[in-house]
Motif scaffolding. Structure first.
Motif, PDB file in Angstrom:
ATOM      1  N   ASN A  37       0.869  -1.054  -0.086  1.00 41.31           N
ATOM      2  CA  ASN A  37       0.108  -0.194  -0.023  1.00 41.31           C
ATOM      3  C   ASN A  37       0.915   1.214  -0.116  1.00 41.31           C
ATOM      4  O   ASN A  37       0.310   2.320  -0.061  1.00 41.31           O
ATOM      5  CB  ASN A  37      -0.879  -0.061   1.364  1.00 41.31           C
ATOM      6  CG  ASN A  37      -1.943  -0.946   1.162  1.00 41.31           C
ATOM      7  OD1 ASN A  37      -2.448  -1.202   0.222  1.00 41.31           O
ATOM      8  ND2 ASN A  37      -2.524  -1.360   2.115  1.00 41.31           N
ATOM      9  N   LEU A  38       2.088   1.057   0.149  1.00 40.91           N
ATOM     10  CA  LEU A  38       3.091   2.330   0.170  1.00 40.91           C
ATOM     11  C   LEU A  38       3.175   2.784  -1.243  1.00 40.91           C
ATOM     12  O   LEU A  38       3.094   2.081  -2.241  1.00 40.91           O
ATOM     13  CB  LEU A  38       4.431   2.031   0.785  1.00 40.91           C
ATOM     14  CG  LEU A  38       4.281   1.484   2.168  1.00 40.91           C
ATOM     15  CD1 LEU A  38       5.637   1.119   2.897  1.00 40.91           C
ATOM     16  CD2 LEU A  38       3.550   2.379   3.118  1.00 40.91           C
ATOM     17  N   ASN A  96      10.607  10.552  -3.689  1.00 37.11           N
ATOM     18  CA  ASN A  96      10.733   9.990  -2.456  1.00 37.11           C
ATOM     19  C   ASN A  96       9.869   8.836  -2.166  1.00 37.11           C
ATOM     20  O   ASN A  96       8.871   8.838  -1.635  1.00 37.11           O
ATOM     21  CB  ASN A  96      10.540  11.194  -1.460  1.00 37.11           C
ATOM     22  CG  ASN A  96      11.001  10.952   0.101  1.00 37.11           C
ATOM     23  OD1 ASN A  96      11.336   9.741   0.247  1.00 37.11           O
ATOM     24  ND2 ASN A  96      10.909  11.830   0.736  1.00 37.11           N
ATOM     25  N   ASN A  97      10.708   7.573  -2.558  1.00 41.05           N
ATOM     26  CA  ASN A  97      10.152   6.233  -2.281  1.00 41.05           C
ATOM     27  C   ASN A  97      10.225   5.745  -0.800  1.00 41.05           C
ATOM     28  O   ASN A  97      11.059   6.103  -0.241  1.00 41.05           O
ATOM     29  CB  ASN A  97      10.762   5.194  -3.252  1.00 41.05           C
ATOM     30  CG  ASN A  97      10.530   5.654  -4.796  1.00 41.05           C
ATOM     31  OD1 ASN A  97       9.204   6.101  -5.003  1.00 41.05           O
ATOM     32  ND2 ASN A  97      11.568   5.725  -5.641  1.00 41.05           N
ATOM     33  N   PRO A  98       9.065   5.034  -0.506  1.00 45.02           N
ATOM     34  CA  PRO A  98       9.178   4.402   0.766  1.00 45.02           C
ATOM     35  C   PRO A  98      10.395   3.243   0.645  1.00 45.02           C
ATOM     36  O   PRO A  98      10.597   2.658  -0.001  1.00 45.02           O
ATOM     37  CB  PRO A  98       7.866   3.737   0.864  1.00 45.02           C
ATOM     38  CG  PRO A  98       6.892   4.244  -0.160  1.00 45.02           C
ATOM     39  CD  PRO A  98       7.635   4.807  -1.031  1.00 45.02           C
ATOM     40  N   VAL A 110      20.465 -11.188   9.408  1.00 42.16           N
ATOM     41  CA  VAL A 110      20.678 -10.790   7.713  1.00 42.16           C
ATOM     42  C   VAL A 110      19.792  -9.600   7.555  1.00 42.16           C
ATOM     43  O   VAL A 110      18.630  -9.481   8.023  1.00 42.16           O
ATOM     44  CB  VAL A 110      19.888 -11.961   6.936  1.00 42.16           C
ATOM     45  CG1 VAL A 110      20.044 -11.618   5.712  1.00 42.16           C
ATOM     46  CG2 VAL A 110      20.559 -13.388   7.359  1.00 42.16           C
ATOM     47  N   LEU A 111      20.483  -8.706   6.668  1.00 42.55           N
ATOM     48  CA  LEU A 111      19.962  -7.489   6.633  1.00 42.55           C
ATOM     49  C   LEU A 111      19.185  -7.436   5.223  1.00 42.55           C
ATOM     50  O   LEU A 111      19.669  -8.009   4.342  1.00 42.55           O
ATOM     51  CB  LEU A 111      21.055  -6.328   6.706  1.00 42.55           C
ATOM     52  CG  LEU A 111      20.747  -4.809   6.067  1.00 42.55           C
ATOM     53  CD1 LEU A 111      19.899  -4.429   7.018  1.00 42.55           C
ATOM     54  CD2 LEU A 111      21.972  -4.279   5.980  1.00 42.55           C
ATOM     55  N   TYR A 112      18.127  -7.024   5.125  1.00 43.96           N
ATOM     56  CA  TYR A 112      17.328  -6.714   3.663  1.00 43.96           C
ATOM     57  C   TYR A 112      16.999  -5.329   3.843  1.00 43.96           C
ATOM     58  O   TYR A 112      16.586  -4.647   4.773  1.00 43.96           O
ATOM     59  CB  TYR A 112      16.202  -7.626   3.808  1.00 43.96           C
ATOM     60  CG  TYR A 112      16.402  -9.118   3.751  1.00 43.96           C
ATOM     61  CD1 TYR A 112      16.819  -9.675   2.504  1.00 43.96           C
ATOM     62  CD2 TYR A 112      16.452  -9.908   5.057  1.00 43.96           C
ATOM     63  CE1 TYR A 112      17.166 -11.177   2.519  1.00 43.96           C
ATOM     64  CE2 TYR A 112      16.724 -11.264   4.812  1.00 43.96           C
ATOM     65  CZ  TYR A 112      17.008 -11.697   3.895  1.00 43.96           C
ATOM     66  OH  TYR A 112      17.402 -13.123   3.821  1.00 43.96           O
ATOM     67  N   SER A 113      16.939  -4.688   2.453  1.00 43.12           N
ATOM     68  CA  SER A 113      16.112  -3.277   2.305  1.00 43.12           C
ATOM     69  C   SER A 113      15.141  -3.648   1.357  1.00 43.12           C
ATOM     70  O   SER A 113      15.097  -4.550   0.314  1.00 43.12           O
ATOM     71  CB  SER A 113      17.227  -2.647   1.624  1.00 43.12           C
ATOM     72  OG  SER A 113      17.602  -2.757   0.552  1.00 43.12           O
ATOM     73  N   ILE A 114      13.869  -2.912   1.551  1.00 44.36           N
ATOM     74  CA  ILE A 114      12.758  -3.115   0.704  1.00 44.36           C
ATOM     75  C   ILE A 114      12.319  -1.695   0.241  1.00 44.36           C
ATOM     76  O   ILE A 114      12.235  -0.629   1.208  1.00 44.36           O
ATOM     77  CB  ILE A 114      11.626  -3.626   1.480  1.00 44.36           C
ATOM     78  CG1 ILE A 114      11.881  -4.810   2.032  1.00 44.36           C
ATOM     79  CG2 ILE A 114      10.475  -3.452   0.266  1.00 44.36           C
ATOM     80  CD1 ILE A 114      10.640  -5.595   2.915  1.00 44.36           C
ATOM     81  N   GLU A 115      12.473  -1.223  -1.052  1.00 42.83           N
ATOM     82  CA  GLU A 115      12.065  -0.042  -1.492  1.00 42.83           C
ATOM     83  C   GLU A 115      10.833  -0.178  -2.415  1.00 42.83           C
ATOM     84  O   GLU A 115      10.666  -1.087  -3.321  1.00 42.83           O
ATOM     85  CB  GLU A 115      13.245   0.498  -2.404  1.00 42.83           C
ATOM     86  CG  GLU A 115      12.848   2.002  -2.801  1.00 42.83           C
ATOM     87  CD  GLU A 115      14.128   2.950  -3.404  1.00 42.83           C
ATOM     88  OE1 GLU A 115      13.977   4.083  -3.410  1.00 42.83           O
ATOM     89  OE2 GLU A 115      14.955   2.155  -3.433  1.00 42.83           O
ATOM     90  N   GLU A 174      22.139  -2.639   2.860  1.00 42.50           N
ATOM     91  CA  GLU A 174      21.869  -1.535   3.477  1.00 42.50           C
ATOM     92  C   GLU A 174      21.209  -0.555   2.560  1.00 42.50           C
ATOM     93  O   GLU A 174      21.618  -0.318   1.521  1.00 42.50           O
ATOM     94  CB  GLU A 174      22.931  -0.916   4.466  1.00 42.50           C
ATOM     95  CG  GLU A 174      22.376   0.064   5.455  1.00 42.50           C
ATOM     96  CD  GLU A 174      23.589   0.484   6.334  1.00 42.50           C
ATOM     97  OE1 GLU A 174      23.289   1.350   7.214  1.00 42.50           O
ATOM     98  OE2 GLU A 174      24.486  -0.363   6.657  1.00 42.50           O
ATOM     99  N   ILE A 175      20.301   0.211   3.021  1.00 41.44           N
ATOM    100  CA  ILE A 175      19.411   1.232   1.986  1.00 41.44           C
ATOM    101  C   ILE A 175      19.916   2.550   2.770  1.00 41.44           C
ATOM    102  O   ILE A 175      19.799   2.778   3.999  1.00 41.44           O
ATOM    103  CB  ILE A 175      18.027   0.859   2.111  1.00 41.44           C
ATOM    104  CG1 ILE A 175      17.448   1.930   0.775  1.00 41.44           C
ATOM    105  CG2 ILE A 175      17.374   1.176   3.140  1.00 41.44           C
ATOM    106  CD1 ILE A 175      16.128   1.265   0.509  1.00 41.44           C
TER     107      ILE A 175
END
Length: 106
Positions: A9-10, A18-20, A29-34, A46-47
């Motif tokens: 929904n973002l 300017n994205n979420p 474990v590191l994840y980034s979601i855009e 990393e984001i």
């Protein structure tokens, strides 16, 4: 996990790029979601400037997926946590309001 956290929904702030951005620590474990134009892009890195940072375990994610009602309990008990990095107005403009309803008082 993303669907259960309502990340679909973002959206970007209207008239901006300017994205979420969400950073997730799943166990160690590191994840980034855009979210870009409604699509989720997940990377194992990393984001820059995340809006929120979520820390949880794989066991907690499985429990949340099996029972969405469990999510609030996971955060209330400290088994999962969320750190708000962006300002409240920015989060609202990006559509994070529905996620807020799942979290304990932040």
């Amino acid at each position: 996990m993303s669907v259960k956290l309502f990340l679909y929904n973002l959206h970007n702030i209207p008239l901006t790029e300017n994205n979420p951005r969400v950073q997730v620590y799943l166990d160690d474990v590191l994840y980034s979601i855009e979210v870009i134009k409604g699509e989720l892009y997940v990377r194992n890195e990393e984001i820059d400037d995340p809006d929120i940072i979520v820390r949880t375990t794989l066991d907690e994610v499985v429990k949340i997926i099996e029972n969405q009602e469990y999510a609030k309990g996971s955060f209330n008990s400290g088994k999962s946590s969320v750190e708000i990095v962006a300002g409240y107005l920015e989060l609202l403009l990006k559509g994070y309001a529905k996620i807020y309803s799942m979290m304990p008082e932040l």
